[in-house]
Design a protein around this motif. Structure first.
Motif, PDB file in Angstrom:
ATOM      1  N   ARG A  44     -36.758  46.252 -11.785  1.00  0.00           N
ATOM      2  CA  ARG A  44     -35.827  46.021 -12.877  1.00  0.00           C
ATOM      3  C   ARG A  44     -34.397  45.974 -12.346  1.00  0.00           C
ATOM      4  N   ASN A 157     -48.680  34.452 -15.929  1.00  0.00           N
ATOM      5  CA  ASN A 157     -48.855  35.874 -15.675  1.00  0.00           C
ATOM      6  C   ASN A 157     -50.199  36.118 -15.009  1.00  0.00           C
ATOM      7  N   ASP A 322     -37.635  31.863  -9.469  1.00  0.00           N
ATOM      8  CA  ASP A 322     -37.742  33.299  -9.297  1.00  0.00           C
ATOM      9  C   ASP A 322     -38.657  33.556  -8.096  1.00  0.00           C
ATOM     10  N   TYR A 345     -33.356  32.961 -11.102  1.00  0.00           N
ATOM     11  CA  TYR A 345     -33.990  33.771 -12.135  1.00  0.00           C
ATOM     12  C   TYR A 345     -34.565  35.092 -11.620  1.00  0.00           C
ATOM     13  N   ASN A 347     -33.029  38.086 -11.541  1.00  0.00           N
ATOM     14  CA  ASN A 347     -32.658  39.142 -12.477  1.00  0.00           C
ATOM     15  C   ASN A 347     -31.383  38.734 -13.211  1.00  0.00           C
ATOM     16  N   ARG A 378     -43.930  35.727 -18.121  1.00  0.00           N
ATOM     17  CA  ARG A 378     -43.439  36.941 -18.793  1.00  0.00           C
ATOM     18  C   ARG A 378     -41.922  36.958 -18.946  1.00  0.00           C
ATOM     19  N   ASN A 379     -41.209  36.106 -18.192  1.00  0.00           N
ATOM     20  CA  ASN A 379     -39.745  36.088 -18.237  1.00  0.00           C
ATOM     21  C   ASN A 379     -39.192  34.796 -18.828  1.00  0.00           C
ATOM     22  N   GLN A 381     -37.947  34.223 -21.578  1.00  0.00           N
ATOM     23  CA  GLN A 381     -36.729  34.427 -22.353  1.00  0.00           C
ATOM     24  C   GLN A 381     -35.481  34.240 -21.504  1.00  0.00           C
ATOM     25  N   ARG A 382     -35.624  34.318 -20.182  1.00  0.00           N
ATOM     26  CA  ARG A 382     -34.459  34.130 -19.314  1.00  0.00           C
ATOM     27  C   ARG A 382     -33.935  32.693 -19.355  1.00  0.00           C
TER      28      ARG A 382
END
Length: 395
Positions: A44, A157, A322, A345, A347, A378-379, A381-382
């Motif tokens: 995180r 995922n 990412d 992407y 973080n 899973r990301n 929304q970024r």
């Protein structure tokens, strides 16, 4: 027998020194160590140092600083790792709530409640779905006007491809996922450049393992299937592109003990698996130093920029990605004349460093033939541009 007073004082002094050392070492190490933005143990982004000019009172600053210090005090990563390791080693349990132990040695990331995506419990709001597709379509239009092809790759995922190894209660009552419902809201026109490779991987998973057991990522086999999908999509616009025909692995697989999920639960030395190793001995793409103009646009080392050139291949490609795309880089670099990779992407910090304005500047300078954006499911929304505070959901 009476204890020597000098020895007694030395013992007392040593105890006091050890106590003070233990008490002060986190603060001292915090002052001298380089600040980090991301926790590999917890996966995180860490709290950033509070900006004084944006705070309204001393109490607000102290609360913000307390959150920052709790994320950055000395030995923090080591202490968390040791706790997780001992919990796993001594008691056979996961020392971290963000890892779920499945069957047959499979580990799954569970932070952000993402495993409940399989039950349809994690969803974009209707506004977020509209904003997502609007942003994607605007990106397509902008790049098309510049003569640039665009691909938006969604990396599935791990639990999407391998739900069968999860504990039983996660497998019951499976419902459409967040990605399923997002795709169901795709407008009639536009958005065709989103590349969903889930079905391709699900068809092939019975032939060979596609994801690591102790890591969130796909392995060389899974990445190659994604590469094939990217190349097929690219060949629609550029039929002259030559894709690699198959994957070449070294005869001996490597012992892997640093899977990100294994590290999170303190099992780096105890949780091991065999990792297929790509044979790149015949690959000729070479890394190149960034031009001064490019380095001025993307100067931060956090973006982990890589520039490769292969002289006998056409086209120039820009990849915004990412960590899932890292294992695809040898394939992509070997297939195109010039590739520029930017870890946009990873973080929140990297997304702030590389925003839409930065992208426009880089595209104007680099002039790619293809832009590839990749995000793990899973990301997703970024990818959403800023939405008014209060409408944003913590997904």
């Amino acid at each position: 027998m009476t204890q020597n007073p000098i020895v007694s004082k030395l013992v007392d002094f040593l105890i006091i020194a050890l106590f003070l050392g233990a008490l002060l070492s986190p603060s001292v190490l915090w002052l001298v160590e380089k600040d980090v933005f991301y926790s590999d143990v917890e996966k995180r982004t860490l709290q950033s140092f509070p900006k004084i000019d944006s705070l309204h009172s001393i109490s607000t600053f102290t609360r913000s600083f307390d959150s920052y210090f709790q994320d950055h005090f000395g030995l923090r990563e080591w202490l968390i790792h040791r706790y997780q390791r001992e919990a796993q080693k001594r008691f056979g349990i996961s020392g971290v709530a963000d890892v779920v132990e499945g069957n047959d040695g499979w580990l799954y990331l569970s932070s952000g409640n993402i495993l409940n995506d399989l039950k349809g419990k994690i969803q974009f709001s209707e506004k977020e779905k509209k904003v997502f597709w609007h942003h994607l379509i605007e990106q397509e239009k902008w790049l098309k006007e510049l003569g640039i092809a665009y691909i938006f790759l969604v990396a599935p995922n791990k639990q999407t491809i391998y739900p069968e190894y999860l504990p039983e209660h996660y497998q019951s009552s499976l419902k459409p996922s967040r990605l399923d419902r997002l795709l169901a809201k795709k407008p009639d026109h536009g958005g065709e450049n989103l590349l969903d490779v889930r079905s391709r991987l699900q068809r092939e998973k019975d032939q060979t393992q596609l994801y690591f057991k102790s890591d969130t990522h796909w392995n060389a086999h899974g990445a190659f299937l994604a590469y094939q999908a990217v190349m097929e999509r690219s060949q629609i616009v550029f039929p002259e592109i030559q894709a690699l025909k198959n994957i070449h692995l070294k005869p001996h697989w490597a012992d892997m003990s640093d899977g990100d999920l294994a590290v999170m639960m303190g099992g780096k030395d105890t949780i091991r698996e065999q990792r297929p190793v790509l044979d790149t001995s015949d690959f000729t793409a070479t890394p190149m130093k960034l031009s001064k103009e490019t380095a001025d646009i993307i100067p931060s080392p956090l973006l982990q920029t890589l520039h490769t050139i292969k002289k006998d291949r056409p086209l120039r490609v820009l990849v915004l990605h990412d960590s899932f795309f890292n294992i695809l880089k040898p394939y992509i670099s070997e297939s195109f004349g010039e590739v520029l990779y930017v870890t946009r992407y990873r973080n929140g910090a990297t997304m702030q460093l590389f925003n839409q304005s930065t992208l426009q500047d880089l595209v104007a300078l680099y002039k790619p033939d293809i832009v590839i954006e990749e995000l793990v499911e899973r990301n997703l929304q970024r990818f959403l541009p800023a939405i008014a505070e209060g409408d944003q959901k913590n997904n």
